[in-house]
Write a protein that holds these residues in place. Structure first.
Motif, PDB file in Angstrom:
ATOM      1  N   ARG A 178       0.805  -1.229   0.000  1.00 36.14           N
ATOM      2  CA  ARG A 178       0.000   0.000   0.000  1.00 36.14           C
ATOM      3  C   ARG A 178       0.837   1.277   0.000  1.00 36.14           C
ATOM      4  O   ARG A 178       0.316   2.345   0.284  1.00 36.14           O
ATOM      5  CB  ARG A 178      -0.929  -0.003   1.217  1.00 36.14           C
ATOM      6  CG  ARG A 178      -1.924  -1.128   1.176  1.00 36.14           C
ATOM      7  CD  ARG A 178      -2.843  -1.102   2.381  1.00 36.14           C
ATOM      8  NE  ARG A 178      -3.730  -2.251   2.311  1.00 36.14           N
ATOM      9  CZ  ARG A 178      -3.972  -3.058   3.318  1.00 36.14           C
ATOM     10  NH1 ARG A 178      -3.416  -2.859   4.487  1.00 36.14           N
ATOM     11  NH2 ARG A 178      -4.777  -4.095   3.166  1.00 36.14           N
ATOM     12  N   TYR A 179       2.099   1.172  -0.299  1.00 39.09           N
ATOM     13  CA  TYR A 179       2.990   2.331  -0.300  1.00 39.09           C
ATOM     14  C   TYR A 179       3.964   2.165  -1.467  1.00 39.09           C
ATOM     15  O   TYR A 179       4.151   1.060  -1.977  1.00 39.09           O
ATOM     16  CB  TYR A 179       3.743   2.442   1.037  1.00 39.09           C
ATOM     17  CG  TYR A 179       4.332   1.130   1.504  1.00 39.09           C
ATOM     18  CD1 TYR A 179       5.601   0.734   1.109  1.00 39.09           C
ATOM     19  CD2 TYR A 179       3.606   0.282   2.330  1.00 39.09           C
ATOM     20  CE1 TYR A 179       6.129  -0.468   1.522  1.00 39.09           C
ATOM     21  CE2 TYR A 179       4.128  -0.928   2.752  1.00 39.09           C
ATOM     22  CZ  TYR A 179       5.398  -1.296   2.345  1.00 39.09           C
ATOM     23  OH  TYR A 179       5.923  -2.504   2.748  1.00 39.09           O
ATOM     24  N   PRO A 180       4.579   3.262  -1.899  1.00 36.32           N
ATOM     25  CA  PRO A 180       5.488   3.167  -3.044  1.00 36.32           C
ATOM     26  C   PRO A 180       6.785   2.430  -2.699  1.00 36.32           C
ATOM     27  O   PRO A 180       7.186   2.374  -1.531  1.00 36.32           O
ATOM     28  CB  PRO A 180       5.770   4.626  -3.405  1.00 36.32           C
ATOM     29  CG  PRO A 180       5.439   5.403  -2.189  1.00 36.32           C
ATOM     30  CD  PRO A 180       4.412   4.622  -1.420  1.00 36.32           C
ATOM     31  N   VAL A 181       7.421   1.888  -3.716  1.00 38.23           N
ATOM     32  CA  VAL A 181       8.723   1.234  -3.541  1.00 38.23           C
ATOM     33  C   VAL A 181       9.701   2.288  -3.030  1.00 38.23           C
ATOM     34  O   VAL A 181       9.739   3.408  -3.534  1.00 38.23           O
ATOM     35  CB  VAL A 181       9.239   0.681  -4.887  1.00 38.23           C
ATOM     36  CG1 VAL A 181      10.656   0.146  -4.740  1.00 38.23           C
ATOM     37  CG2 VAL A 181       8.300  -0.381  -5.427  1.00 38.23           C
ATOM     38  N   GLU A 182      10.465   1.911  -2.014  1.00 34.89           N
ATOM     39  CA  GLU A 182      11.504   2.830  -1.545  1.00 34.89           C
ATOM     40  C   GLU A 182      12.866   2.192  -1.768  1.00 34.89           C
ATOM     41  O   GLU A 182      13.056   1.008  -1.538  1.00 34.89           O
ATOM     42  CB  GLU A 182      11.306   3.224  -0.079  1.00 34.89           C
ATOM     43  CG  GLU A 182      11.498   2.124   0.939  1.00 34.89           C
ATOM     44  CD  GLU A 182      11.511   2.645   2.360  1.00 34.89           C
ATOM     45  OE1 GLU A 182      10.658   3.460   2.723  1.00 34.89           O
ATOM     46  OE2 GLU A 182      12.401   2.213   3.116  1.00 34.89           O
ATOM     47  N   LYS A 183      13.788   3.002  -2.256  1.00 39.20           N
ATOM     48  CA  LYS A 183      15.125   2.514  -2.562  1.00 39.20           C
ATOM     49  C   LYS A 183      16.167   3.069  -1.602  1.00 39.20           C
ATOM     50  O   LYS A 183      17.347   2.856  -1.791  1.00 39.20           O
ATOM     51  CB  LYS A 183      15.486   2.869  -4.003  1.00 39.20           C
ATOM     52  CG  LYS A 183      14.604   2.162  -5.018  1.00 39.20           C
ATOM     53  CD  LYS A 183      15.008   2.525  -6.433  1.00 39.20           C
ATOM     54  CE  LYS A 183      14.116   1.835  -7.446  1.00 39.20           C
ATOM     55  NZ  LYS A 183      14.487   2.217  -8.816  1.00 39.20           N
ATOM     56  N   ASN A 184      15.688   3.779  -0.586  1.00 39.54           N
ATOM     57  CA  ASN A 184      16.646   4.316   0.382  1.00 39.54           C
ATOM     58  C   ASN A 184      17.121   3.198   1.310  1.00 39.54           C
ATOM     59  O   ASN A 184      16.401   2.250   1.595  1.00 39.54           O
ATOM     60  CB  ASN A 184      16.032   5.459   1.186  1.00 39.54           C
ATOM     61  CG  ASN A 184      14.873   4.999   2.040  1.00 39.54           C
ATOM     62  OD1 ASN A 184      13.965   4.334   1.560  1.00 39.54           O
ATOM     63  ND2 ASN A 184      14.902   5.346   3.309  1.00 39.54           N
ATOM     64  N   VAL A 185      18.379   3.316   1.746  1.00 39.13           N
ATOM     65  CA  VAL A 185      18.953   2.382   2.701  1.00 39.13           C
ATOM     66  C   VAL A 185      19.780   3.200   3.680  1.00 39.13           C
ATOM     67  O   VAL A 185      20.523   4.101   3.279  1.00 39.13           O
ATOM     68  CB  VAL A 185      19.857   1.318   2.022  1.00 39.13           C
ATOM     69  CG1 VAL A 185      20.406   0.339   3.048  1.00 39.13           C
ATOM     70  CG2 VAL A 185      19.109   0.586   0.925  1.00 39.13           C
ATOM     71  N   VAL A 186      19.637   2.883   4.959  1.00 37.39           N
ATOM     72  CA  VAL A 186      20.371   3.589   6.010  1.00 37.39           C
ATOM     73  C   VAL A 186      21.013   2.556   6.921  1.00 37.39           C
ATOM     74  O   VAL A 186      20.360   1.617   7.361  1.00 37.39           O
ATOM     75  CB  VAL A 186      19.428   4.499   6.838  1.00 37.39           C
ATOM     76  CG1 VAL A 186      20.194   5.156   7.980  1.00 37.39           C
ATOM     77  CG2 VAL A 186      18.763   5.532   5.955  1.00 37.39           C
ATOM     78  N   CYS A 187      22.281   2.738   7.207  1.00 36.28           N
ATOM     79  CA  CYS A 187      22.976   1.879   8.163  1.00 36.28           C
ATOM     80  C   CYS A 187      23.085   2.642   9.479  1.00 36.28           C
ATOM     81  O   CYS A 187      23.858   3.596   9.589  1.00 36.28           O
ATOM     82  CB  CYS A 187      24.359   1.498   7.666  1.00 36.28           C
ATOM     83  SG  CYS A 187      25.276   0.464   8.852  1.00 36.28           S
ATOM     84  N   ASP A 188      22.290   2.227  10.458  1.00 35.93           N
ATOM     85  CA  ASP A 188      22.330   2.881  11.763  1.00 35.93           C
ATOM     86  C   ASP A 188      23.595   2.545  12.536  1.00 35.93           C
ATOM     87  O   ASP A 188      23.888   3.182  13.545  1.00 35.93           O
ATOM     88  CB  ASP A 188      21.106   2.481  12.594  1.00 35.93           C
ATOM     89  CG  ASP A 188      19.823   3.095  12.055  1.00 35.93           C
ATOM     90  OD1 ASP A 188      19.897   4.162  11.417  1.00 35.93           O
ATOM     91  OD2 ASP A 188      18.750   2.491  12.261  1.00 35.93           O
ATOM     92  N   ASN A 189      24.369   1.584  12.050  1.00 37.29           N
ATOM     93  CA  ASN A 189      25.599   1.205  12.734  1.00 37.29           C
ATOM     94  C   ASN A 189      26.728   2.210  12.465  1.00 37.29           C
ATOM     95  O   ASN A 189      27.398   2.643  13.387  1.00 37.29           O
ATOM     96  CB  ASN A 189      26.026  -0.203  12.313  1.00 37.29           C
ATOM     97  CG  ASN A 189      27.123  -0.766  13.185  1.00 37.29           C
ATOM     98  OD1 ASN A 189      27.009  -0.764  14.401  1.00 37.29           O
ATOM     99  ND2 ASN A 189      28.180  -1.240  12.563  1.00 37.29           N
ATOM    100  N   CYS A 190      26.904   2.611  11.182  1.00 39.47           N
ATOM    101  CA  CYS A 190      28.005   3.520  10.855  1.00 39.47           C
ATOM    102  C   CYS A 190      27.540   4.852  10.275  1.00 39.47           C
ATOM    103  O   CYS A 190      28.344   5.749  10.071  1.00 39.47           O
ATOM    104  CB  CYS A 190      28.978   2.846   9.880  1.00 39.47           C
ATOM    105  SG  CYS A 190      28.315   2.623   8.208  1.00 39.47           S
ATOM    106  N   GLY A 191      26.251   4.969   9.972  1.00 41.51           N
ATOM    107  CA  GLY A 191      25.715   6.222   9.450  1.00 41.51           C
ATOM    108  C   GLY A 191      25.679   6.328   7.940  1.00 41.51           C
ATOM    109  O   GLY A 191      25.225   7.344   7.402  1.00 41.51           O
ATOM    110  N   ALA A 192      26.141   5.316   7.223  1.00 43.75           N
ATOM    111  CA  ALA A 192      26.070   5.356   5.759  1.00 43.75           C
ATOM    112  C   ALA A 192      24.610   5.388   5.337  1.00 43.75           C
ATOM    113  O   ALA A 192      23.751   4.790   5.991  1.00 43.75           O
ATOM    114  CB  ALA A 192      26.766   4.129   5.168  1.00 43.75           C
ATOM    115  N   GLU A 193      24.317   6.119   4.257  1.00 49.07           N
ATOM    116  CA  GLU A 193      22.943   6.186   3.783  1.00 49.07           C
ATOM    117  C   GLU A 193      22.910   6.560   2.316  1.00 49.07           C
ATOM    118  O   GLU A 193      23.856   7.124   1.780  1.00 49.07           O
ATOM    119  CB  GLU A 193      22.110   7.158   4.598  1.00 49.07           C
ATOM    120  CG  GLU A 193      22.572   8.595   4.554  1.00 49.07           C
ATOM    121  CD  GLU A 193      21.716   9.475   5.454  1.00 49.07           C
ATOM    122  OE1 GLU A 193      20.569   9.769   5.075  1.00 49.07           O
ATOM    123  OE2 GLU A 193      22.212   9.856   6.522  1.00 49.07           O
TER     124      GLU A 193
END
Length: 139
Positions: free
Chosen positions: A71-86
């Motif tokens: 029910r929501y659009p495809v999201e291609k974002n990725v976030v690493c809460d371990n090192c902050g990469a996003e």
């Protein structure tokens, strides 16, 4: 502990087995034992890890998108809460920040952070996504 529902065959329209779905609960119980067997049959090893790093199961990602009915659009974002990469779009990054490790039509998509090697898991449900991060551990 486990039932027949934890492992299911996935068949094409002709009834030919094309894959096997293993529940995350069962996978977490067996992955340490199964991964070396899979690596052996794929011909992967630590020596050729640099070649393996760039291989992604893009066909699995495309199948995931093909069967998209959330029910929501495809999201291609990725976030690493371990090192902050996003990233806002892991498919467009150059150089890559995240490596697609798995995707399936049931809604599980996982990535490896190329900075800290953590595993980022996105579990897609009908109306939300559950995010999980598993920090990398040296064996």
């Amino acid at each position: 502990m486990f039932s027949d529902k934890d492992i299911q065959g996935l068949y094409d329209h002709k009834g030919i087995l094309i894959g096997v779905f293993i529940s995350s609960k069962l996978w977490h119980a067996i992955e340490d034992e199964v991964n070396p067997i899979i690596d052996k049959h794929l011909g992967t090893s630590e020596e050729n890890e640099t070649v393996q790093v760039m291989e992604e199961p893009i066909e699995d990602w495309e199948n995931f998108l093909k069967f998209w009915d959330f029910r929501y659009p495809v999201e291609k974002n990725v976030v690493c809460d371990n090192c902050g990469a996003e990233t806002s779009d892991w498919t467009a990054d150059t150089p890559k920040k995240f490596l697609l490790k798995a995707a399936n039509i049931a809604g599980l998509v996982s990535f490896q952070c190329l900075q800290c090697k953590s595993r980022i898991i996105k579990r897609h449900f009908k109306d939300h996504i559950k995010y999980e991060i598993i920090p990398f551990k040296e064996d």
